[in-house]
Design an enzyme around this catalytic site. Sequence first.
Site, mmCIF file in Angstrom:
data_model
loop_
_atom_site.group_PDB
_atom_site.id
_atom_site.type_symbol
_atom_site.label_atom_id
_atom_site.label_comp_id
_atom_site.label_asym_id
_atom_site.label_seq_id
_atom_site.Cartn_x
_atom_site.Cartn_y
_atom_site.Cartn_z
ATOM 1 N N TYR A 45 0.733 -1.126 0.061
ATOM 2 C CA TYR A 45 0.077 -0.103 0.138
ATOM 3 C C TYR A 45 0.863 1.225 0.093
ATOM 4 O O TYR A 45 0.609 2.167 -0.993
ATOM 5 C CB TYR A 45 -0.809 -0.009 1.138
ATOM 6 C CG TYR A 45 -1.769 1.214 1.338
ATOM 7 C CD1 TYR A 45 -2.787 1.239 0.643
ATOM 8 C CD2 TYR A 45 -1.387 2.164 2.300
ATOM 9 C CE1 TYR A 45 -3.844 2.409 0.765
ATOM 10 C CE2 TYR A 45 -2.226 3.392 2.374
ATOM 11 C CZ TYR A 45 -3.472 3.326 1.636
ATOM 12 O OH TYR A 45 -4.644 4.272 1.519
ATOM 13 N N ALA A 94 4.078 1.633 -0.880
ATOM 14 C CA ALA A 94 4.694 1.792 -2.040
ATOM 15 C C ALA A 94 3.687 2.479 -3.101
ATOM 16 O O ALA A 94 4.111 3.194 -4.121
ATOM 17 C CB ALA A 94 5.345 0.722 -2.561
HETATM 18 N N1 LIG Z 1 -9.452 5.990 5.372
HETATM 19 C C1 LIG Z 1 -8.239 6.246 5.425
HETATM 20 O O1 LIG Z 1 -7.693 6.709 6.400
HETATM 21 C C2 LIG Z 1 -7.418 6.907 4.271
HETATM 22 C C3 LIG Z 1 -6.160 7.439 4.493
HETATM 23 C C4 LIG Z 1 -5.267 7.828 3.499
HETATM 24 C C5 LIG Z 1 -5.651 7.703 2.243
HETATM 25 N N2 LIG Z 1 -6.849 6.975 1.892
HETATM 26 C C6 LIG Z 1 -7.193 6.704 0.554
HETATM 27 O O2 LIG Z 1 -8.704 7.376 0.117
HETATM 28 C C7 LIG Z 1 -9.264 6.435 -0.676
HETATM 29 C C8 LIG Z 1 -10.504 6.117 -0.241
HETATM 30 O O3 LIG Z 1 -10.506 5.527 1.010
HETATM 31 P P1 LIG Z 1 -11.694 5.092 1.993
HETATM 32 O O4 LIG Z 1 -11.186 4.837 3.377
HETATM 33 O O5 LIG Z 1 -13.022 5.852 1.729
HETATM 34 O O6 LIG Z 1 -12.004 3.646 1.394
HETATM 35 P P2 LIG Z 1 -12.979 2.480 1.551
HETATM 36 O O7 LIG Z 1 -14.150 2.997 2.669
HETATM 37 O O8 LIG Z 1 -12.496 1.297 1.727
HETATM 38 O O9 LIG Z 1 -13.719 2.479 0.049
HETATM 39 C C9 LIG Z 1 -12.931 2.242 -0.941
HETATM 40 C C10 LIG Z 1 -14.031 2.122 -2.268
HETATM 41 O O10 LIG Z 1 -13.300 1.810 -3.530
HETATM 42 C C11 LIG Z 1 -13.922 0.859 -4.226
HETATM 43 N N3 LIG Z 1 -12.774 0.050 -4.900
HETATM 44 C C12 LIG Z 1 -11.932 -0.888 -4.306
HETATM 45 N N4 LIG Z 1 -11.351 -1.299 -5.497
HETATM 46 C C13 LIG Z 1 -11.916 -0.789 -6.639
HETATM 47 C C14 LIG Z 1 -11.798 -1.159 -7.882
HETATM 48 N N5 LIG Z 1 -10.767 -2.257 -8.380
HETATM 49 N N6 LIG Z 1 -12.363 -0.651 -8.717
HETATM 50 C C15 LIG Z 1 -13.427 -0.079 -8.335
HETATM 51 N N7 LIG Z 1 -13.869 0.583 -7.165
HETATM 52 C C16 LIG Z 1 -13.032 -0.088 -6.169
HETATM 53 C C17 LIG Z 1 -14.856 0.245 -3.123
HETATM 54 O O11 LIG Z 1 -16.023 -0.446 -3.914
HETATM 55 P P3 LIG Z 1 -16.448 -1.720 -3.551
HETATM 56 O O12 LIG Z 1 -16.988 -2.021 -2.038
HETATM 57 O O13 LIG Z 1 -17.317 -2.228 -4.512
HETATM 58 O O14 LIG Z 1 -15.068 -2.918 -3.635
HETATM 59 C C18 LIG Z 1 -15.331 1.477 -2.385
HETATM 60 O O15 LIG Z 1 -16.193 2.184 -2.876
HETATM 61 C C19 LIG Z 1 -8.402 5.227 -0.887
HETATM 62 O O16 LIG Z 1 -7.590 5.515 -2.214
HETATM 63 C C20 LIG Z 1 -7.628 5.008 0.419
HETATM 64 O O17 LIG Z 1 -5.933 4.511 -0.063
HETATM 65 C C21 LIG Z 1 -7.732 6.427 2.996
#
Ligand SMILES: NC(=O)c1ccc[n+]([C@@H]2O[C@H](COP(=O)([O-])OP(=O)(O)OC[C@H]3O[C@@H](n4cnc5c(N)ncnc54)[C@H](OP(=O)(O)O)[C@@H]3O)[C@@H](O)[C@H]2O)c1
Length: 249
Positions: free
Chosen positions: A157, A159
């Site tokens: 993740y 990287a």
């Molecule tokens: N939460 C944190 O603390 C945090 C911190 C830093 C960065 N981020 C980044 O912010 C972004 C969103 O995070 P989040 O916490 O809101 O994530 P999340 O709650 O896990 O939601 C991820 C979303 O991405 C979709 N998804 C996953 N793989 C996919 C694919 N191959 N094609 C299309 N859709 C896909 C999921 O849909 P399905 O359910 O249908 O799979 C879901 O809608 C991510 O890039 C994450 O790395 C989050």
Amino acid sequence: MKLKNKVAVITGSSRGIGKATALLFAKEGANIVVNCTTNKAKGLKVVEEINKLGSQAILVQADISKPEEVKKLFDESVKKFGTVDILINNAGIGTPKELLKLTSEDWEKTFRTNVIGTFLCCQEASKIMLKKKKGKIINISSLRGLPEFGRSGYLDYCASKAAVINFTKNLAKALAPHINVNSVVPGFVDTEMSQVWDKKTRESAIKDACLKRLVKPEEIAKANLYLASDDSDAVTGTVLLVDCGFSLK
Ligand SMILES: NC(=O)c1ccc[n+]([C@@H]2O[C@H](COP(=O)([O-])OP(=O)(O)OC[C@H]3O[C@@H](n4cnc5c(N)ncnc54)[C@H](OP(=O)(O)O)[C@@H]3O)[C@@H](O)[C@H]2O)c1
């Protein structure tokens, strides 16, 4: 309204940061392409909520790690709304495993979504945006993508998110002068993804942040709004940290 009649494709918008961004953009007058892979019911619920706010939306179920599905995502967006003005590359995954347990398949899966998926969506969006010489692309990285804030139990993740920052800066050069490309770097955000953190990580995420709390998904959405709107027309290739001051510790 900051995004009146704009069309925004937001990957991974069935929940978390993507959903909060979709709802905020809809309130600001944008029409939204909601995207997810597996959770159709959640995606449709977001579409419903957007409609209640007076904007239009469609759900396109597409796995962004696959070129043919990314093509479908953009074809359906253009078929419904005629164009794409804003792309938020938000879908992201990772493997919470220690080094000796990680497999090359884990790395491939993470990189296919976070890096190749982001590249594929940028490429498809660019084809549309370059023709009209206007567009905004925002790639969601992570504090974990910065070298000093990585984590030994999340190597693939970290990287991949570093690659997203590097790609953002070079893509900003490649798409200048008409398309702005920026990255938002969230700190610790309270979403479903954060439920996989162990107790110690969660506690330190709060204790070590200057503001003594997690970031709310709606606060990342506001950073996305700034970078998607005309307010940021002079901003490209930048990395906007939204981390409650965690990186100052
Ligand atoms: N939460 C944190 O603390 C945090 C911190 C830093 C960065 N981020 C980044 O912010 C972004 C969103 O995070 P989040 O916490 O809101 O994530 P999340 O709650 O896990 O939601 C991820 C979303 O991405 C979709 N998804 C996953 N793989 C996919 C694919 N191959 N094609 C299309 N859709 C896909 C999921 O849909 P399905 O359910 O249908 O799979 C879901 O809608 C991510 O890039 C994450 O790395 C989050």
